[in-house]
Design an enzyme around this catalytic site. Structure first.
Site, PDB file in Angstrom:
ATOM      1  N   GLY A  14      -5.003   6.099   0.039  1.00  0.00           N
ATOM      2  CA  GLY A  14      -6.351   6.233   0.563  1.00  0.00           C
ATOM      3  C   GLY A  14      -7.338   5.385  -0.199  1.00  0.00           C
TER       4      GLY A  14
ATOM      5  N   TYR B 188       0.841  -1.196   0.000  1.00  0.00           N
ATOM      6  CA  TYR B 188       0.000   0.000   0.000  1.00  0.00           C
ATOM      7  C   TYR B 188       0.878   1.250   0.000  1.00  0.00           C
ATOM      8  CZ  TYR B 188      -2.665   3.919   1.721  1.00  0.00           C
ATOM      9  OH  TYR B 188      -3.203   5.171   1.865  1.00  0.00           O
TER      10      TYR B 188
END
Length: 520
Positions: free
Chosen positions: A72, A65
């Site tokens: 987000g 990520y």
């Protein structure tokens, strides 16, 4: 003298994986301490392991990520390998949308130091080079120009911290010796090469609670000192009002065992003859703003230990996302950027501090009112004779103090309950910690202004009481405080403009100029 030249004369705060305290951050903020990065091989190896582990995952086509995905709600977007290196630049670029007043240089130093502390825990996957670059900013006094507004406190202080990330890379502007300078120019003139962020480093810098925690550290130091100043003012107000010192008797406070409240009562006993019985003919019980002062000040005094615990736990946490466990070889996705503990601490602190402003405002109302001040002149005017008719003493100062108190009380609405759903409902519950911290600092500022007004008031009140009753002498501690105040503020006989006195006393309060109270 350049900030770097001062380094050898300052207390040195070491940044590694060990625990820091509030005073470390406050001292760096106010320039009485310098920051240095530990050169211990085991510390530097631990930092390097995180960056090396991320490099290996990238080589093995791992999905990470914020490294190989968007940020987000865009975490479902895969970033092509050839664009991974550009992603950190985009993160700090599109977050360059802060507004409002800039954080002060002291606040900015604190923010930098708090972010450095978190990254040094070794769970952020950053390089040693990044940590060294952050230290260089502090060493050379190159402070990112950071707008104070634009953070909802989860995913941390993204927008404020984007200004730190950008400056590390030679973009945006810095404070240098109080002047705004382009970051590229400032770095070049300091001989510092702009950083090229590694894949997760933009996220690691920005995705945390550094701004709110830094402000909380500074708020704590101010609140702790206010408990002492307000207690000393209460003692002087009691003396000026010819009050009853027996309200602070040790036996009385032994039966209500809040330790902070008991401590405040103990401080008052150092200033007042609390063991003396009530004098005949004297009002038996003082009004609440005097009699119950330990119960008001004591709320903050009792809150300070847990406030310190919450703030220092956040200061000493790894609070970005994802957490990189290099030893266990895990990438752990969570929400440590959420600033709920700081939000609650700041909402609570501002409530307790505003109550100090209200307490002082009520004490002043008694002191200036000839119906309640036991024989002192109206508005504590020191003028006698025919000119007394045109002199008004502290009449206007009491109005100003009331205005500052009202504004402080208005700001006690908790910020943390105003969570907003943001960023495509990814950040659908946020802390508002930075807003709470900013509010708390404003409440502290207003309360310090009320405190300055009361210092003038009690200095005047004690002087007038001694003039009215020459045989009445303050205890040694109160007399020492009177002497210190008298050196700064002349007794008020002929009306004069009091703003210069107020500003000088504010400087004294914020510099913690008076050494107040030994623990009983």
């Amino acid at each position: 003298m350049h900030p770097a030249d001062l380094k050898t004369t300052l207390r040195a705060v070491r940044f590694d994986r060990e625990r820091l305290n509030i005073e470390d951050i406050v001292d760096i903020a106010n320039g009485s301490a310098s920051a240095f990065l530990s050169d211990a091989p085991e510390f530097r190896a631990a930092i390097a392991r995180g960056a090396d582990f991320l490099d290996r995952l990238l080589r093995e086509d791992g999905t990470i990520y914020g490294v190989t995905t968007g940020y987000g709600d865009s975490c479902t977007v895969t970033v092509p390998p050839e664009l991974v290196a550009e992603l950190p630049h985009h993160l700090y670029t599109y977050h360059g949308c802060g507004l409002g007043e800039y954080f002060t240089p002291a606040q900015t130093r604190a923010i930098i130091a708090v972010r450095l502390a978190s990254l040094c825990k070794g769970y952020s996957g950053v390089s040693v080079e990044l940590l060294e670059q952050i230290v260089r900013l502090l060493e050379h006094g190159l402070l990112p120009l950071i707008p104070s507004e634009g953070s909802v406190g989860a995913s941390g202080d993204l927008t404020p911290l984007s200004y730190l990330a950008a400056v590390l890379c030679g973009e945006r502007e810095v404070w240098r010796d109080g002047v705004h300078v382009p970051a590229a120019q400032a770095l070049a003139e300091a001989g510092i090469a702009p950083l090229r962020l590694r894949p997760k480093e933009g996220l690691a810098i920005m995705n945390g609670t550094a701004a709110m925690t830094a402000l909380a550290c500074m708020a704590y130091a101010r609140a702790e000192y206010l408990t002492r100043v307000v207690t000393r003012i209460t003692a002087m107000a009691s003396f000026a009002l010819d009050g009853n010192a027996h309200h602070f008797n040790a036996m009385l406070f032994s039966v209500k065992p809040h330790p902070g409240q008991q401590c405040v009562a103990g401080w008052l006993r150092q200033d007042l003859p609390a063991d003396q019985p009530p004098r005949n003919g004297k009002r038996l019980q003082d009004r609440y703003s005097i009699r119950c002062a330990p119960h008001v000040i004591g709320v903050l005094a009792d809150a300070l230990p847990w406030l310190r615990g919450s703030i220092e736990n956040e200061l000493n946490s790894a609070n970005d996302n994802p957490i990189i466990d290099a030893e266990g070889e895990h990438v752990l996705h969570g929400g440590h950027f959420y600033g709920g503990h700081i939000a609650f601490a700041m909402d609570s602190m501002k409530n307790a501090v505003a109550n100090l402003a209200d307490l002082l405002d009520r004490q002043m109302a008694l002191l200036v009112d000839s119906r309640y001040n036991n024989g002192l002149p109206a508005n504590l005017s020191g003028m006698q004779g025919p000119r007394a008719a045109i002199n008004h003493g502290l009449k206007a100062l009491q109005i100003s103090a009331s205005a500052w108190t009202a504004e402080a009380l208005k700001l006690t609405m908790p910020a943390s309950v105003f969570s907003r759903s943001t960023e495509c409902h990814n950040q659908d519950k946020v802390s508002m910690g930075t807003i709470a911290a900013r509010d708390c600092l404003r409440v502290l500022e207003l309360t310090e202004q009320v405190t300055a007004a009361l210092l003038i008031t009690v200095r005047q009140g004690v002087w007038l009481r001694c003039r009215l009753n020459p045989s009445t002498m303050p205890e040694a501690s109160l007399q020492a405080m009177m002497d210190a105040l008298s050196a700064d503020v002349k007794a008020i006989e002929e009306d004069r403009r009091l703003e210069p006195d107020l500003r000088l006393l504010l400087d004294r309060i914020r510099a913690r100029a008076w050494n107040l109270y030994e623990q009983e």
